[in-house]
Design a protein around this motif. Structure first.
Motif, PDB file in Angstrom:
ATOM      1  N   ALA A 193       4.003  16.846  -2.495  1.00 23.77           N
ATOM      2  CA  ALA A 193       4.832  17.975  -2.074  1.00 23.77           C
ATOM      3  C   ALA A 193       6.287  17.823  -2.500  1.00 23.77           C
ATOM      4  N   TYR A 194       6.527  16.999  -3.528  1.00 30.20           N
ATOM      5  CA  TYR A 194       7.862  16.944  -4.145  1.00 30.20           C
ATOM      6  C   TYR A 194       7.795  16.427  -5.579  1.00 30.20           C
ATOM      7  N   PHE A 195       7.513  15.145  -5.778  1.00 35.23           N
ATOM      8  CA  PHE A 195       7.617  14.572  -7.118  1.00 35.23           C
ATOM      9  C   PHE A 195       6.746  15.297  -8.144  1.00 35.23           C
ATOM     10  N   ILE A 196       5.475  15.484  -7.831  1.00 34.48           N
ATOM     11  CA  ILE A 196       4.572  16.107  -8.798  1.00 34.48           C
ATOM     12  C   ILE A 196       4.949  17.564  -9.071  1.00 34.48           C
ATOM     13  N   PRO A 197       5.075  18.414  -8.034  1.00 37.42           N
ATOM     14  CA  PRO A 197       5.416  19.818  -8.326  1.00 37.42           C
ATOM     15  C   PRO A 197       6.816  19.990  -8.904  1.00 37.42           C
ATOM     16  N   ALA A 198       7.788  19.212  -8.416  1.00 41.08           N
ATOM     17  CA  ALA A 198       9.142  19.325  -8.965  1.00 41.08           C
ATOM     18  C   ALA A 198       9.158  18.909 -10.431  1.00 41.08           C
ATOM     19  N   GLY A 199       8.451  17.839 -10.752  1.00 40.94           N
ATOM     20  CA  GLY A 199       8.374  17.409 -12.139  1.00 40.94           C
ATOM     21  C   GLY A 199       7.698  18.435 -13.024  1.00 40.94           C
ATOM     22  N   GLN A 200       6.650  19.054 -12.518  1.00 46.07           N
ATOM     23  CA  GLN A 200       5.954  20.087 -13.288  1.00 46.07           C
ATOM     24  C   GLN A 200       6.870  21.277 -13.548  1.00 46.07           C
ATOM     25  N   THR A 235       0.859  -1.182   0.000  1.00 47.70           N
ATOM     26  CA  THR A 235       0.000   0.000   0.000  1.00 47.70           C
ATOM     27  C   THR A 235       0.893   1.229   0.000  1.00 47.70           C
ATOM     28  N   GLU A 236       0.713   2.114  -0.989  1.00 52.85           N
ATOM     29  CA  GLU A 236       1.612   3.259  -1.123  1.00 52.85           C
ATOM     30  C   GLU A 236       0.929   4.448  -1.793  1.00 52.85           C
ATOM     31  N   THR A 237       1.593   5.595  -1.691  1.00 55.59           N
ATOM     32  CA  THR A 237       1.158   6.784  -2.414  1.00 55.59           C
ATOM     33  C   THR A 237       1.506   6.632  -3.891  1.00 55.59           C
ATOM     34  N   ALA A 238       0.966   7.513  -4.713  1.00 59.26           N
ATOM     35  CA  ALA A 238       1.133   7.376  -6.164  1.00 59.26           C
ATOM     36  C   ALA A 238       2.592   7.473  -6.596  1.00 59.26           C
ATOM     37  N   GLY A 239       3.370   8.364  -5.964  1.00 60.21           N
ATOM     38  CA  GLY A 239       4.770   8.508  -6.349  1.00 60.21           C
ATOM     39  C   GLY A 239       5.566   7.256  -6.079  1.00 60.21           C
TER      40      GLY A 239
END
Length: 309
Positions: free
Chosen positions: A155-162, A93-97
């Protein structure tokens, strides 16, 4: 006294497993044991959150040969990917990242989308002080942004990637007092959403980022801070969390696990266990929209790993 002893035993086991001291060889490949995994920096707390649902699921898996459940926690995605490849974990069970990384590194297969507190999807929001003069995320060179931690999806992977996609060059700072290059966007890890809000409010950084759910949570974004903030950007939607299974899990076990989890929200006996399981309200099928969103998360995680890490 017996209850205290059992709890201490649970915490001791969790501490041993997350410390990377290994798991009993007998677990690996045992067809009658279902092993639930989680990437964790707080094994004792997570053990208590995972165990009730595992205890609910295992008796309902008897028809496919499952007789026992175990929990194995990893310190990072690399370790969990290794457990999956070596068949030491069946269900994660994990978050999307983190799910995106496990899918890439261990070919873990999405089983279900996890709805928490009534929300199955969410997005990241960027914010700055209203008096900062910052109105969007298009030109942040020479400024400072606070992320939460290097494992955070929203609060890291998604915004940093964007930001990387938009052409920003990210450079890490050890302290908010470090000098920032004029042609780069400097970032720091604040470790919690409340710290991110505090750093932006006090002017230690120029921009902060968190999920829209945390933005609306006064424990993460206090009202006294929020009144001085403005939203300057957001990401697309992505799954709140996912349940995954290893690629070579027995199809009969996979199918039955999916059935049990999908029906849990309609079973009063599962209510308490779902609540303990990170505030889960129900599990949902992985539809085409979720697959598209997960593919987008995978692309952003890959970009961050290539360009920053």
């Amino acid at each position: 006294m017996a209850a205290i002893t059992r709890r201490l035993g649970h915490l001791f086991l969790a501490a041993i497993l997350v410390a990377g001291l290994g798991m009993p060889t007998a677990w690996a490949g045992d067809a009658d044991i279902l092993v639930l995994g989680r990437i964790s920096d707080d094994p004792s707390t997570h053990y208590e959150q995972l165990k009730p649902l595992l205890d609910y699921v295992v008796p309902r898996m008897a028809e496919v040969g499952i007789r026992e459940g175990r929990i194995l926690m990893a310190k990072d995605p690399q370790q969990m990917a290794s457990y999956l490849r070596r068949e030491r974990v069946d269900w994660v069970t994990e978050t999307a990242g983190s799910a995106a990384m496990l899918a890439e590194r261990a070919d873990a297969r999405p089983l279900l989308v996890t709805e928490r507190d009534g929300e199955s999807r969410y997005h990241s929001v960027f914010f700055a002080r209203t008096d900062s003069g910052i109105t969007d995320i298009e030109a942040l060179q020479g400024l400072r942004i606070a992320f939460q931690r290097s494992t955070s999806t929203s609060a890291y992977f998604i915004p940093a990637g964007q930001l990387l996609r938009s052409g920003a060059e990210l450079e890490i700072l050890m302290s908010p007092l470090d000098t920032v290059s004029s042609d780069a966007l400097a970032y720091l890890f604040a470790r919690s959403e409340l710290n991110i809000a505090t750093w932006v409010h006090k002017g230690l950084v120029d921009v902060g980022v968190m999920s829209n759910l945390d933005w609306e949570n006064p424990r993460r974004m206090p009202a006294a801070f929020k009144q001085d903030m403005r939203l300057i950007g957001r990401s697309e939607e992505f799954p709140r969390a996912l349940e995954l299974v290893r690629k070579d899990l027995d199809p009969k076990v996979r199918t039955r696990l999916r059935e049990v989890l999908l029906s849990a929200a309609d079973d009063p006996q599962a209510s308490a266990a779902l609540h303990e399981f990170f505030g889960t309200t129900r599990f949902l099928p992985v539809d085409e929209e979720a697959r598209r969103e997960l593919a987008e998360v995978q692309a952003l995680v890959r970009l961050v790993r290539e360009k920053v890490e």
